[in-house]
Design an enzyme around this catalytic site. Structure first.
Site, PDB file in Angstrom:
ATOM      1  NE  ARG A  34      19.615   7.793  37.731  1.00 29.93           N
ATOM      2  CZ  ARG A  34      19.407   8.106  36.481  1.00 29.93           C
ATOM      3  NH1 ARG A  34      20.386   8.630  35.739  1.00 29.93           N
ATOM      4  NH2 ARG A  34      18.246   7.922  35.895  1.00 29.93           N
ATOM      5  N   GLY A  35      19.918   4.372  36.739  1.00 28.44           N
ATOM      6  CA  GLY A  35      19.421   4.181  35.379  1.00 28.44           C
ATOM      7  C   GLY A  35      19.652   2.711  35.030  1.00 28.44           C
ATOM      8  CB  ALA A  36      17.382   0.104  33.686  1.00 27.23           C
ATOM      9  NE  ARG A  79      17.924   1.712  42.722  1.00 30.19           N
ATOM     10  CZ  ARG A  79      17.569   2.731  41.945  1.00 30.19           C
ATOM     11  NH1 ARG A  79      18.418   3.226  41.069  1.00 30.19           N
ATOM     12  NH2 ARG A  79      16.348   3.246  42.034  1.00 30.19           N
ATOM     13  CD  GLN A 186      15.914  10.238  39.560  1.00 32.41           C
ATOM     14  OE1 GLN A 186      15.063  11.053  39.902  1.00 32.41           O
ATOM     15  NE2 GLN A 186      15.915   9.004  40.015  1.00 32.41           N
ATOM     16  CG  ASP A 227      13.746   1.322  35.813  1.00 29.85           C
ATOM     17  OD1 ASP A 227      13.086   2.347  35.559  1.00 29.85           O
ATOM     18  OD2 ASP A 227      14.948   1.338  36.137  1.00 29.85           O
ATOM     19  CG  ASN A 237      10.374   4.794  33.552  1.00 31.63           C
ATOM     20  OD1 ASN A 237      11.544   4.417  33.599  1.00 31.63           O
ATOM     21  ND2 ASN A 237      10.054   6.033  33.227  1.00 31.63           N
ATOM     22  CE  LYS A 238      13.102   6.979  39.340  1.00 31.38           C
ATOM     23  NZ  LYS A 238      13.380   6.193  40.578  1.00 31.38           N
TER      24      LYS A 238
HETATM   25  O1  MRU Z   1      15.886   5.264  40.147  1.00 30.81           O
HETATM   26  P1  MRU Z   1      16.607   5.478  38.845  1.00 30.81           P
HETATM   27  O2  MRU Z   1      17.149   6.845  38.673  1.00 30.81           O
HETATM   28  O3  MRU Z   1      17.634   4.389  38.591  1.00 30.81           O
HETATM   29  O4  MRU Z   1      15.460   5.283  37.760  1.00 30.81           O
HETATM   30  C1  MRU Z   1      15.746   5.447  36.409  1.00 30.81           C
HETATM   31  C2  MRU Z   1      14.566   5.302  35.535  1.00 30.81           C
HETATM   32  O5  MRU Z   1      13.459   5.098  35.979  1.00 30.81           O
HETATM   33  C3  MRU Z   1      14.809   5.338  34.057  1.00 30.81           C
HETATM   34  O6  MRU Z   1      13.702   5.864  33.394  1.00 30.81           O
HETATM   35  C4  MRU Z   1      15.071   3.920  33.548  1.00 30.81           C
HETATM   36  O7  MRU Z   1      16.046   3.281  34.331  1.00 30.81           O
HETATM   37  C5  MRU Z   1      15.515   3.911  32.145  1.00 30.81           C
HETATM   38  S1  MRU Z   1      17.162   4.574  31.962  1.00 30.81           S
HETATM   39  C6  MRU Z   1      17.609   4.428  30.358  1.00 30.81           C
END
Ligand code: MRU
Length: 349
Positions: A34-36, A79, A186, A227, A237-238
């Site tokens: 996970r993470g963009a 996603r 996370q 994201d 973002n999250k």
């Molecule tokens: O749901 P996730 O864990 O994929 O969400 C991640 C985030 O919101 C991060 O802040 C974002 O992807 C940037 S990662 C460099």
């Protein structure tokens, strides 16, 4: 294709083997990766995996193309919020549609090389983001961050966590406040894991502790990842990020978004155009598989929120720092980068 299963961290370091593109898609859906940027690069290798499997069975160019297209379609449904996934799949489409390739084997190789280039670029981009972010501060600062934006969320180094790494390296980091980041944790599971490994000083806090720390003057800046950024600067973002930005405005604390330029979605006019993923209720009603709410509890669980552009002090990108993002400044910035690609320099706007 092997992936470190992030749902098992920090208790266990389990490597997952993906043998089919379906395994990669499932790993992204289940947030094992996970993470963009990490999602996007994993998807790129998923397309390469499908193309290589077809080529290994002696498929023609047309059949390898079809396998890559089908894989891309499957991965695009994993996603919805992080735009880099879609940008990378579009970039790979250019590769598999290249008419100048004469064998299925050669096409699969081209796709693999393209995926490797995307991975390498992400790592380089992150280091630049980190260094631009670190030059914003000239004394040791206390940074609050949300979610995980480090090596686990990217290919290496990280975005917001990349800024924190660069600050630490330059002796300008007094400490990090790490939001636990309910409900997927996370921050607690992944950011704490990375910072401990790097000996970077931090404290883990519950998400609701941020306000009292700010009021007590214990936070010099908030740095988060993104994201998807709309062309007017609104940033997804999250979940929980928007609340932090509101708190920053109230307390007079700068709020920075650190993200690659590829996070800007020119087709999204504003935050309302960004699709927000909603995830399964059990992620909220259970902690590590244990129920914490009565059975049948109704839940609303958006995984992301949108921070309006006017709450963002600056975007930190690989090309420099864009202060007070708004539509005009972002469009100028994108045009400047196009010019830079043709030879101009980098810098602040
Ligand atoms: O749901 P996730 O864990 O994929 O969400 C991640 C985030 O919101 C991060 O802040 C974002 O992807 C940037 S990662 C460099």
């Amino acid at each position: 294709m092997r992936l470190l299963d992030q749902t098992r961290l920090p208790q266990a370091q389990v490597w997952l083997t993906c043998r089919q593109v379906e395994d990669v898609a499932e790993a992204i859906r289940q947030m094992r990766v996970r993470g963009a940027p990490a999602i996007a690069v994993a998807a790129a290798f998923g397309v390469a995996l499908a193309a290589r499997q077809a080529a290994a069975k002696g498929a023609t160019v047309a059949a390898v193309r079809a396998a890559a297209a089908a894989a891309s379609q499957e991965l695009a449904q994993t996603r919805p919020t992080a735009v880099q996934l879609f940008a990378v799949l579009a970039a790979l489409r250019q590769v598999w549609e290249d008419p100048g390739v004469d064998s299925g084997q050669a096409l699969a190789e081209h796709i693999t090389r393209a995926a490797e280039r995307l991975a390498k670029t992400d790592s380089q981009v992150n280091r630049k983001i980190g260094d631009w972010g670190a030059q914003l501060f000239d004394r040791p600062v206390r940074i609050l961050t949300h979610c995980n934006t480090g090596a686990l969320a990217t290919v290496e180094y990280g975005t917001a966590l990349g800024v924190i790494r660069s600050l630490h390296r330059e002796g300008k980091l007094a400490g990090v406040w790490v939001d636990e980041t309910r409900p997927f944790l996370q921050g607690a599971r992944l950011t704490a894991f990375e910072l401990l490994q790097e000996n970077i000083p931090f404290h883990l806090i519950t998400d609701s502790t941020a306000a009292v720390l700010m009021r007590a003057g214990q936070v010099d800046a908030v740095v988060v990842g993104a994201d998807r950024i709309a062309v007017n600067g609104d940033t997804a973002n999250k979940i929980g990020t928007y609340g932090l930005a509101v708190l920053c405005r109230y307390h007079g604390i700068p709020f920075y978004v650190a993200a690659p330029m590829a996070t800007i979605d020119p087709s999204a006019a504003n935050g309302q155009a960004i699709p927000i993923e909603e995830r399964a209720a059990h992620e909220v009603t259970e902690v590590l598989g244990q129920p914490i709410a009565p059975a049948g509890t109704p839940v609303w669980h958006p995984a992301f929120d949108v921070t309006p552009a006017d709450l963002i002090t600056a975007l930190i990108t690989e090309h420099g720092v864009l202060a007070r993002p708004n539509e005009r400044r972002i469009r100028d910035w994108l045009a400047l980068q196009d010019a830079a690609a043709a030879g101009a320099g980098e810098g602040d706007v």
